[in-house]
Scaffold this motif. Structure first.
Motif, PDB file in Angstrom:
ATOM      1  N   ARG A 195       1.405   4.157 -14.329  1.00 35.73           N
ATOM      2  CA  ARG A 195       2.311   3.217 -13.856  1.00 35.73           C
ATOM      3  C   ARG A 195       2.207   2.972 -12.340  1.00 35.73           C
ATOM      4  NH1 ARG A 195       8.571   4.390 -14.530  1.00 35.73           N
ATOM      5  NH2 ARG A 195       8.225   4.979 -16.529  1.00 35.73           N
ATOM      6  N   HIS A 196       1.293   3.968 -11.351  1.00 35.03           N
ATOM      7  CA  HIS A 196       1.397   3.882 -10.254  1.00 35.03           C
ATOM      8  C   HIS A 196      -0.055   3.574  -9.779  1.00 35.03           C
ATOM      9  CE1 HIS A 196       5.237   6.478 -10.415  1.00 35.03           C
ATOM     10  NE2 HIS A 196       5.402   5.635  -9.174  1.00 35.03           N
ATOM     11  N   LEU A 197      -0.315   2.645  -8.775  1.00 34.36           N
ATOM     12  CA  LEU A 197      -1.590   2.289  -8.113  1.00 34.36           C
ATOM     13  C   LEU A 197      -1.106   2.594  -6.646  1.00 34.36           C
ATOM     14  CD1 LEU A 197      -1.852  -0.987  -9.814  1.00 34.36           C
ATOM     15  CD2 LEU A 197      -3.296   0.997 -10.177  1.00 34.36           C
ATOM     16  N   THR A 198      -2.196   2.759  -5.802  1.00 33.87           N
ATOM     17  CA  THR A 198      -1.991   2.913  -4.439  1.00 33.87           C
ATOM     18  C   THR A 198      -2.078   1.639  -3.608  1.00 33.87           C
ATOM     19  OG1 THR A 198      -4.429   3.358  -4.082  1.00 33.87           O
ATOM     20  CG2 THR A 198      -2.940   5.302  -4.067  1.00 33.87           C
ATOM     21  N   PHE A 248       0.935  -1.292   0.130  1.00 33.51           N
ATOM     22  CA  PHE A 248       0.049   0.004  -0.110  1.00 33.51           C
ATOM     23  C   PHE A 248       1.020   1.250   0.040  1.00 33.51           C
ATOM     24  CE2 PHE A 248      -2.268  -3.405   2.113  1.00 33.51           C
ATOM     25  CZ  PHE A 248      -3.317  -3.664   1.598  1.00 33.51           C
ATOM     26  N   ARG A 249       0.647   2.283  -0.828  1.00 30.71           N
ATOM     27  CA  ARG A 249       1.490   3.327  -1.011  1.00 30.71           C
ATOM     28  C   ARG A 249       0.468   4.525  -1.417  1.00 30.71           C
ATOM     29  NH1 ARG A 249       7.218   1.589  -3.522  1.00 30.71           N
ATOM     30  NH2 ARG A 249       7.274   0.020  -2.148  1.00 30.71           N
ATOM     31  N   ALA A 250       0.442   5.617  -0.342  1.00 31.64           N
ATOM     32  CA  ALA A 250      -0.465   6.681  -0.468  1.00 31.64           C
ATOM     33  C   ALA A 250       0.121   7.591  -1.668  1.00 31.64           C
ATOM     34  CB  ALA A 250      -0.746   7.355   0.813  1.00 31.64           C
ATOM     35  N   GLU A 251       0.426   7.152  -2.999  1.00 36.33           N
ATOM     36  CA  GLU A 251       0.902   7.925  -3.708  1.00 36.33           C
ATOM     37  C   GLU A 251      -0.202   8.759  -4.488  1.00 36.33           C
ATOM     38  OE1 GLU A 251       4.216   6.904  -5.323  1.00 36.33           O
ATOM     39  OE2 GLU A 251       4.084   4.449  -5.218  1.00 36.33           O
ATOM     40  N   LYS A 252       0.017  10.117  -4.382  1.00 38.81           N
ATOM     41  CA  LYS A 252      -0.996  11.032  -4.921  1.00 38.81           C
ATOM     42  C   LYS A 252      -1.085  10.994  -6.382  1.00 38.81           C
ATOM     43  CE  LYS A 252      -3.106  13.850  -1.719  1.00 38.81           C
ATOM     44  NZ  LYS A 252      -2.257  14.479  -0.649  1.00 38.81           N
ATOM     45  N   VAL A 297      10.585   0.778 -18.290  1.00 42.91           N
ATOM     46  CA  VAL A 297      10.011   1.013 -17.150  1.00 42.91           C
ATOM     47  C   VAL A 297      10.456   0.281 -15.846  1.00 42.91           C
ATOM     48  CG1 VAL A 297       7.671   0.918 -15.818  1.00 42.91           C
ATOM     49  CG2 VAL A 297       7.853   1.765 -18.536  1.00 42.91           C
ATOM     50  N   GLU A 298      10.607   0.825 -14.784  1.00 42.68           N
ATOM     51  CA  GLU A 298      11.009   0.093 -13.772  1.00 42.68           C
ATOM     52  C   GLU A 298      10.172  -1.085 -13.210  1.00 42.68           C
ATOM     53  OE1 GLU A 298      12.014   2.587 -10.153  1.00 42.68           O
ATOM     54  OE2 GLU A 298      11.356   0.666  -9.131  1.00 42.68           O
ATOM     55  N   ILE A 299      10.501  -2.292 -13.260  1.00 41.63           N
ATOM     56  CA  ILE A 299       9.632  -3.141 -12.525  1.00 41.63           C
ATOM     57  C   ILE A 299      10.246  -3.721 -11.250  1.00 41.63           C
ATOM     58  CG2 ILE A 299       8.795  -3.791 -14.605  1.00 41.63           C
ATOM     59  CD1 ILE A 299      10.724  -6.472 -14.517  1.00 41.63           C
ATOM     60  N   GLY A 300      11.386  -3.088 -10.800  1.00 37.18           N
ATOM     61  CA  GLY A 300      11.796  -3.933  -9.657  1.00 37.18           C
ATOM     62  C   GLY A 300      13.313  -2.998  -9.066  1.00 37.18           C
ATOM     63  N   THR A 301      13.305  -2.791  -7.984  1.00 36.56           N
ATOM     64  CA  THR A 301      14.424  -2.264  -7.193  1.00 36.56           C
ATOM     65  C   THR A 301      15.088  -3.314  -6.182  1.00 36.56           C
ATOM     66  OG1 THR A 301      13.446  -0.034  -7.405  1.00 36.56           O
ATOM     67  CG2 THR A 301      15.300  -0.324  -5.588  1.00 36.56           C
ATOM     68  N   GLY A 302      16.361  -3.588  -6.221  1.00 30.63           N
ATOM     69  CA  GLY A 302      17.125  -4.504  -5.185  1.00 30.63           C
ATOM     70  C   GLY A 302      18.265  -4.016  -4.817  1.00 30.63           C
ATOM     71  N   LEU A 352       9.717  -6.888  -6.746  1.00 21.33           N
ATOM     72  CA  LEU A 352       9.046  -6.501  -8.060  1.00 21.33           C
ATOM     73  C   LEU A 352       7.585  -6.197  -8.097  1.00 21.33           C
ATOM     74  CD1 LEU A 352      10.906  -9.491  -9.086  1.00 21.33           C
ATOM     75  CD2 LEU A 352      11.546  -7.636 -10.247  1.00 21.33           C
ATOM     76  N   GLY A 353       6.918  -5.753  -9.059  1.00 27.85           N
ATOM     77  CA  GLY A 353       5.733  -5.357  -9.186  1.00 27.85           C
ATOM     78  C   GLY A 353       4.993  -6.223 -10.131  1.00 27.85           C
ATOM     79  N   LEU A 354       4.009  -7.185  -9.620  1.00 30.48           N
ATOM     80  CA  LEU A 354       3.409  -8.245 -10.390  1.00 30.48           C
ATOM     81  C   LEU A 354       2.693  -7.387 -11.544  1.00 30.48           C
ATOM     82  CD1 LEU A 354       2.237 -10.899 -11.499  1.00 30.48           C
ATOM     83  CD2 LEU A 354       0.436 -10.772  -9.475  1.00 30.48           C
ATOM     84  N   ASP A 355       1.958  -6.080 -11.165  1.00 28.73           N
ATOM     85  CA  ASP A 355       0.987  -5.335 -12.058  1.00 28.73           C
ATOM     86  C   ASP A 355       2.125  -4.634 -13.122  1.00 28.73           C
ATOM     87  OD1 ASP A 355      -1.112  -5.426  -9.825  1.00 28.73           O
ATOM     88  OD2 ASP A 355       0.647  -4.684  -8.840  1.00 28.73           O
ATOM     89  N   ARG A 356       3.175  -4.348 -12.767  1.00 24.42           N
ATOM     90  CA  ARG A 356       4.045  -3.533 -13.724  1.00 24.42           C
ATOM     91  C   ARG A 356       4.706  -4.598 -14.568  1.00 24.42           C
ATOM     92  NH1 ARG A 356       7.527   1.045 -11.524  1.00 24.42           N
ATOM     93  NH2 ARG A 356       5.542   2.409 -10.613  1.00 24.42           N
ATOM     94  N   ILE A 357       4.710  -5.852 -14.075  1.00 22.40           N
ATOM     95  CA  ILE A 357       5.349  -6.978 -15.109  1.00 22.40           C
ATOM     96  C   ILE A 357       4.294  -7.236 -16.193  1.00 22.40           C
ATOM     97  CG2 ILE A 357       6.136  -9.411 -15.055  1.00 22.40           C
ATOM     98  CD1 ILE A 357       7.289  -9.090 -12.277  1.00 22.40           C
TER      99      ILE A 357
HETATM  100  P1  ATP Z   1       8.667   4.300  -9.050  1.00 24.48           P
HETATM  101  O1  ATP Z   1      10.069   4.979  -9.009  1.00 24.48           O
HETATM  102  O2  ATP Z   1       8.170   3.671 -10.136  1.00 24.48           O
HETATM  103  O3  ATP Z   1       7.553   4.962  -8.221  1.00 24.48           O
HETATM  104  P2  ATP Z   1       9.498   2.905  -6.733  1.00 24.48           P
HETATM  105  O4  ATP Z   1      10.953   3.106  -6.957  1.00 24.48           O
HETATM  106  O5  ATP Z   1       9.005   3.976  -5.631  1.00 24.48           O
HETATM  107  O6  ATP Z   1       8.951   3.023  -7.989  1.00 24.48           O
HETATM  108  P3  ATP Z   1       9.907   0.430  -5.337  1.00 24.48           P
HETATM  109  O7  ATP Z   1       9.791   1.163  -3.669  1.00 24.48           O
HETATM  110  O8  ATP Z   1      11.381   0.389  -5.663  1.00 24.48           O
HETATM  111  O9  ATP Z   1       9.085   1.509  -6.120  1.00 24.48           O
HETATM  112  O10 ATP Z   1       9.057  -0.647  -5.590  1.00 24.48           O
HETATM  113  C1  ATP Z   1       9.290  -1.818  -5.848  1.00 24.48           C
HETATM  114  C2  ATP Z   1       8.474  -2.519  -7.188  1.00 24.48           C
HETATM  115  O11 ATP Z   1       7.274  -2.337  -6.887  1.00 24.48           O
HETATM  116  C3  ATP Z   1       8.704  -1.158  -8.277  1.00 24.48           C
HETATM  117  O12 ATP Z   1       9.860  -1.514  -9.096  1.00 24.48           O
HETATM  118  C4  ATP Z   1       7.295  -1.513  -9.134  1.00 24.48           C
HETATM  119  O13 ATP Z   1       7.463  -2.736  -9.771  1.00 24.48           O
HETATM  120  C5  ATP Z   1       6.446  -1.974  -8.062  1.00 24.48           C
HETATM  121  N1  ATP Z   1       5.873  -0.521  -7.608  1.00 24.48           N
HETATM  122  C6  ATP Z   1       6.163   0.298  -6.526  1.00 24.48           C
HETATM  123  N2  ATP Z   1       5.333   1.341  -6.576  1.00 24.48           N
HETATM  124  C7  ATP Z   1       4.257   1.039  -7.474  1.00 24.48           C
HETATM  125  C8  ATP Z   1       2.941   1.476  -7.444  1.00 24.48           C
HETATM  126  N3  ATP Z   1       2.735   2.592  -6.697  1.00 24.48           N
HETATM  127  N4  ATP Z   1       2.172   0.952  -8.351  1.00 24.48           N
HETATM  128  C9  ATP Z   1       2.552  -0.124  -8.871  1.00 24.48           C
HETATM  129  N5  ATP Z   1       3.598  -0.737  -8.680  1.00 24.48           N
HETATM  130  C10 ATP Z   1       4.420  -0.090  -7.915  1.00 24.48           C
END
Ligand code: ATP
Ligand code: MG
Length: 439
Positions: free
Chosen positions: A224-227, A215-219, A361-366, A409-414
């Motif tokens: 590519r962003h969901l909450t 869950f993320r309160a992204e405004k 598009v970013e799909i993962g951060t590690g 990684l994000g299933l939705d983004r993949i």
């Molecule tokens: P972005 O820079 O795209 O906002 P982030 O770097 O904030 O992403 P991470 O914390 O690295 O996101 O989250 C790991 C992965 O989760 C992301 O690479 C992405 O695949 C997925 N993810 C992150 N935030 C979201 C979101 N708001 N909606 C959908 N998928 C997300």
């Protein structure tokens, strides 16, 4: 079961059989006194021939009603069969029809493959939107991505964990928290399973993964962003460095794409998607790529992350240069990474972290995580974080913590990137964003 067969499975060899189908009324074409009904279920469409009496019975039935048909499978005359016809070479000569459940009219959205209904309206009636094959295929594929991912981690002997989504406070810096009242206190919805993943590596499980909501309160209102989204997170112990984590991700990507190509052939073809399995995923330094971006007129300052445009340009670069849809970007700046990312000994301005980009598009951060408590405390201080407030997180570094790392990684983004969907909302059943809490 109500039916003996499904629409998709009937073949010429079934001719002569008496069968029962039950599905949705896709279309009813009345031609004088007789009619042709297209009956649809999740497997396909079958044409049903209705004689005069049955046509009279069915003529006022509404599109999308649930209908049962008993009849005889007939081979269609050669001259009637067009190759491209969804209904193929057979048709059902109805002997009995029944209106099982009538649909209201008018339908609130268009239920046809080529729709003009806008995405917001479609999402309001997602269950009707999914009567369309295009949409159904997306979710059949997403389901396979999910199960193939589970299969991969199972095979690699990772342990599946389920960690709390009601949490005291987030460890991720930067990301917005959803605060909710919790028996006189405030709780937060989990923004990441980070703390717990690390905890259960340290517990002795060594290799853990979790596929669960985040869950993320992204405004923001981006495509590519969901909450609320589904994270595919893993964490592994006893690594030498972050390259070990990337090696495993690379293995996962190849496994996933190879399986998807095989197991979702029909759905991928219908969606016009070709999957290319990378031979090798290039690993490029952001420090180097900044120079290249600058030549292209795109300035990314040294203490900044790649933005969406930068990611897109790099996606194009690796496609052209390495013929790869994927790229690992390395050496992200310390200024933009959380306190628990490890830094190389010889450069405190960068982290031993990476992003995985898929088609730009970013799909993962590690990253490799910092596991040395004294270093972690210094890093906390640098980020103005009071580590003492996260006592239970701090504790995991006190009683024998192996070097470790992992990825989110994000299933939705993949799904979005695999299927070339413009908006991540197309890749999730019921998206949540700042405006949308229903259905
Ligand atoms: P972005 O820079 O795209 O906002 P982030 O770097 O904030 O992403 P991470 O914390 O690295 O996101 O989250 C790991 C992965 O989760 C992301 O690479 C992405 O695949 C997925 N993810 C992150 N935030 C979201 C979101 N708001 N909606 C959908 N998928 C997300
Ligand atoms: Mg990220």
């Amino acid at each position: 079961m109500l039916r003996t067969h499904t629409c998709g499975e009937l073949r010429e060899s079934d001719a002569g059989k008496t069968i029962t189908l039950c599905g949705w009324l896709d279309t009813l074409r009345v031609a004088g006194k007789i009619s042709f009904m297209l009956l649809r279920d999740r497997n396909g469409i079958t044409q049903v021939f209705l004689d005069k009496a049955l046509t009279e019975q069915a003529q006022h039935w509404k599109k999308e009603s649930v209908v049962l048909v008993e009849g005889l499978v007939n081979k269609r005359p050669e001259n009637q069969v067009k190759k491209e016809m969804a209904t193929g070479a057979i048709e059902l000569g109805a002997t009995r029809i029944e209106l099982v459940n009538a649909a209201e009219t008018p339908l609130p959205i268009e239920v046809q493959e080529e729709t003009t209904t806008q995405i917001d309206k479609r999402l309001d009636y997602r269950f009707l939107d999914m009567r369309r094959d295009k949409v159904k295929n997306i979710f059949k594929i997403r389901s396979k991505i999910y199960s193939t991912t589970v299969q991969f981690f199972d095979q690699e002997e990772f342990v599946a964990i389920q960690t709390p989504k009601l949490t005291a406070s987030g460890v991720e810096s930067g990301a917005e928290e959803f605060k909710i009242p919790y028996f006189g206190k405030m709780a937060s919805l989990a923004q990441s399973p980070q703390v717990y993943k690390q905890m259960f590596v340290v517990s002795g499980l060594e290799k853990v993964y979790e596929i669960a909501p985040i869950f993320r309160a992204e405004k923001s209102h981006t495509t590519r962003h969901l909450t609320e989204f589904i994270g595919i997170d893993f964490e592994m112990g006893f690594i030498k460095d972050e390259q070990d984590v990337m090696d495993l991700i690379e293995k996962y990507v190849k496994f996933l794409l190879t399986h998807m190509k095989e197991s979702c052939k029909a759905e991928l073809t219908e969606l016009g998607v070709t999957i290319e399995v990378p031979k090798e995923i290039p690993r490029l330094s952001l420090i180097e790529m900044r120079k290249w971006l600058k030549e292209k007129g795109k300035i990314i300052p040294e203490d900044e992350d790649l933005d969406a445009e930068g990611e897109k340009l790099i996606g194009e670069y690796v496609k052209e240069r390495y013929n790869s849809d994927f790229v690992f970007m390395l050496d992200y700046p310390w200024a933009k990474r959380p306190f628990y990312h490890m830094r190389p000994d010889n450069n405190k301005n960068i982290t031993k972290s990476f992003d995985l980009l898929y088609k730009g598009v970013e799909i993962g951060t590690g990253a490799q995580r910092e596991h040395r408590l004294d270093v972690l405390e210094v890093q906390c201080a640098e980020k103005d974080i009071d580590f003492k407030k996260m006592a239970f997180y701090r504790d995991i570094f006190r009683y024998g913590c192996p070097p470790h790392g992992g990825v989110g990684l994000g299933l939705d983004r993949i799904t979005q990137q695999m299927l070339n969907l413009e908006n991540v909302r197309e890749a999730i059943l019921l998206p949540r964003d700042p405006e949308r809490l229903t259905p």
